[in-house]
Design a protein around this motif. Structure first.
Motif, PDB file in Angstrom:
ATOM      1  N   ARG A   1     -42.653  94.773 -38.382  1.00  0.00           N
ATOM      2  CA  ARG A   1     -41.550  93.828 -38.256  1.00  0.00           C
ATOM      3  C   ARG A   1     -41.662  92.740 -39.317  1.00  0.00           C
ATOM      4  N   ASN A   2     -40.561  92.031 -39.497  1.00  0.00           N
ATOM      5  CA  ASN A   2     -40.501  90.991 -40.515  1.00  0.00           C
ATOM      6  C   ASN A   2     -40.696  89.627 -39.866  1.00  0.00           C
TER       7      ASN A   2
ATOM      8  N   MET B   1     -47.689  94.486 -39.060  1.00  0.00           N
ATOM      9  CA  MET B   1     -47.796  95.481 -38.006  1.00  0.00           C
ATOM     10  C   MET B   1     -47.258  94.882 -36.708  1.00  0.00           C
ATOM     11  N   ALA B   2     -46.576  95.698 -35.912  1.00  0.00           N
ATOM     12  CA  ALA B   2     -45.983  95.180 -34.678  1.00  0.00           C
ATOM     13  C   ALA B   2     -46.773  95.593 -33.443  1.00  0.00           C
TER      14      ALA B   2
ATOM     15  N   ILE C   1     -48.870  93.880 -43.923  1.00  0.00           N
ATOM     16  CA  ILE C   1     -49.280  95.229 -44.330  1.00  0.00           C
ATOM     17  C   ILE C   1     -49.719  95.288 -45.792  1.00  0.00           C
ATOM     18  N   TYR C   2     -49.163  94.413 -46.625  1.00  0.00           N
ATOM     19  CA  TYR C   2     -49.604  94.416 -48.025  1.00  0.00           C
ATOM     20  C   TYR C   2     -51.028  93.874 -48.121  1.00  0.00           C
TER      21      TYR C   2
ATOM     22  N   VAL D   1     -39.344 101.739 -46.454  1.00  0.00           N
ATOM     23  CA  VAL D   1     -39.331 100.275 -46.427  1.00  0.00           C
ATOM     24  C   VAL D   1     -40.675  99.727 -46.917  1.00  0.00           C
ATOM     25  N   ILE D   2     -41.768 100.360 -46.479  1.00  0.00           N
ATOM     26  CA  ILE D   2     -43.108  99.911 -46.885  1.00  0.00           C
ATOM     27  C   ILE D   2     -43.294 100.050 -48.397  1.00  0.00           C
ATOM     28  N   ALA D   3     -42.861 101.185 -48.937  1.00  0.00           N
ATOM     29  CA  ALA D   3     -43.002 101.411 -50.377  1.00  0.00           C
ATOM     30  C   ALA D   3     -42.282 100.313 -51.158  1.00  0.00           C
TER      31      ALA D   3
END
Lengths: 271, 271
Positions: free
Chosen positions: A200-201, A213-214, A223-224, A251-253
């Motif tokens: 989540r943001n 991470m949620a 996550i980065y 989205v992660i990429a």
């Protein structure tokens, strides 16, 4: 209290239990003429013990650890001064009742100063804005149509009525903003960070995204930043196989690219 | 896609990883005339396996487990029907890109149906409202003054400038809403749930508060529901001695009273 002190803290990060104040600023107003600033307070603050600016905080505030060490004074010294300075003042700020107050309170406790909330008023312009312009479905519906859902024969909290009201709001928004359906976002372009809910943001509206991470043992970790350690990488690899949907992986990429090369050039994720 | 389906799910709780859909409703619109509903979908859904309505969800939706069992059909059956029904449709909803989509996606995965997001557009009226009327300090300042902070010689993200802009916004809000300083809330009456940050409110704007732990092994657990088990009580006792401030203890006492005896009669906590 005769005065109002509008205050703002800059911090090493977003967690009031772990992070620290590095700047404390305020302006003081009288209650009669709020447009006139009668005094100012502004100090850089050096936290006690071990501390570091989180990369995100440094980016947003523009404050580096080196700068704070060169221009700051110890937390306790600044807070004692600030406590005296606000002795005659109620407090106000932007998002201050949810964010800044926690840092002010915890830092005061941590250096044994205490912080008296009794008898004080706390004005938060963001909370007030939410009260003046609420965003529940009924309020938005009324803003656009001039009628309550009830007046329109719609029963709020009945889910079929809610979808009908939502459709009406959508039509009004598109008309008012002059949107065509071609302008509407696909999942990659909008706020669907992760359809399965695994990340989540946490960034505030209008800020660069901070994806965390949620769930699970790495919950709330960026996550980065996770990907900078072997343990984090190993967990992300596991999640890639077992948890993340193909949508989340995209989205992660994109998020990693943005963190690595700076501000996202196009309008994807969290605009 | 020729159509738009505005959908809404009711669920057993707020956690897309643990909770389940119990109602799925939607209306279908054409893209030319969004004011005309051309079809409806509405079904109660019986989750597979063990499940229960959380007290909070039952209160908000008015749906009991007994009612769902009497009127519902199995998740897989409803979702297959819904997937067919939306085959020609983009999707829309209220807060749907952050909430409903996760349930729709996870439940589809769980019963082996898959859910295709590719090539679909997702319109969220709440997300759109946030974009049309943003609430960052600069945007609020401009709404009230008609000028950007920059035009007024204020440097956004400089914390002393921010406090000045905040003061201006406060003065405008109070004038517009005809408030006196006497009307402004003390900490007990407003959104300062916990100055040390140990508990937080997870309910949406305008809903009854749901106070949960903000840290530790009980993180995200409703504190009233914690107090129904010996382990929860024992943890709350520990936190009372070691973590909760006197301000938080008062908020908790009031929350327990509200949960036990129904809707809070006065205007404290989260109005």
């Amino acid at each position: 209290m005769d005065r109002i002190a509008i205050y703002d803290v800059e911090t090493t990060g977003l967690d009031p239990k772990r992070d620290h104040i590095v700047q404390l600023s305020a302006v003081k107003l009288g209650k009669k003429n709020m447009m006139k600033i009668i005094d100012k307070f502004d100090a850089y603050v050096i936290p006690a013990g071990e501390w570091n600016m989180s990369p995100a905080a440094q980016e947003v505030t523009g404050l580096s650890k080196e700068f704070i060490l060169a221009h700051g004074r110890p937390t306790k010294e600044v807070l004692m001064e600030f406590n005296d300075w606000i002795a005659d003042s109620d407090l106000g700020g932007y998002n201050s009742n949810r964010f800044d107050i926690k840092f002010l309170y915890n830092e005061s406790q941590a250096c044994g100063l205490g912080f008296d909330m009794k008898g004080r008023k706390f004005y938060d312009v963001l909370a007030m804005e939410c009260r003046i312009h609420p965003r529940n479905l009924g309020a938005i519906y009324k803003n656009y149509t001039g009628k309550t859902m009830e007046d329109s024969g719609l029963d709020a909290h009945n889910s079929l009525s809610d979808t009908t009201a939502t459709a009406v709001v959508m039509a009004h928004q598109m008309m008012q903003e002059n949107l065509n359906w071609e302008d509407i976002d696909t999942w990659q372009e909008n706020q669907i960070i992760s359809p399965e809910g695994s990340i989540r943001n946490t960034s505030m509206e209008g800020h660069e995204p901070r994806l965390v991470m949620a769930f699970g043992k790495w919950k709330d970790q960026d996550i980065y930043e996770m990907a900078q350690s072997p343990e984090g990488i190993s967990y992300l690899s596991w999640a890639k196989e077992n948890v993340f949907s193909i949508y989340t992986l995209q989205v992660i990429a994109e998020y990693f690219k943005m963190r690595k090369y700076g501000r996202s050039s196009d309008h994807t994720i969290n605009k």
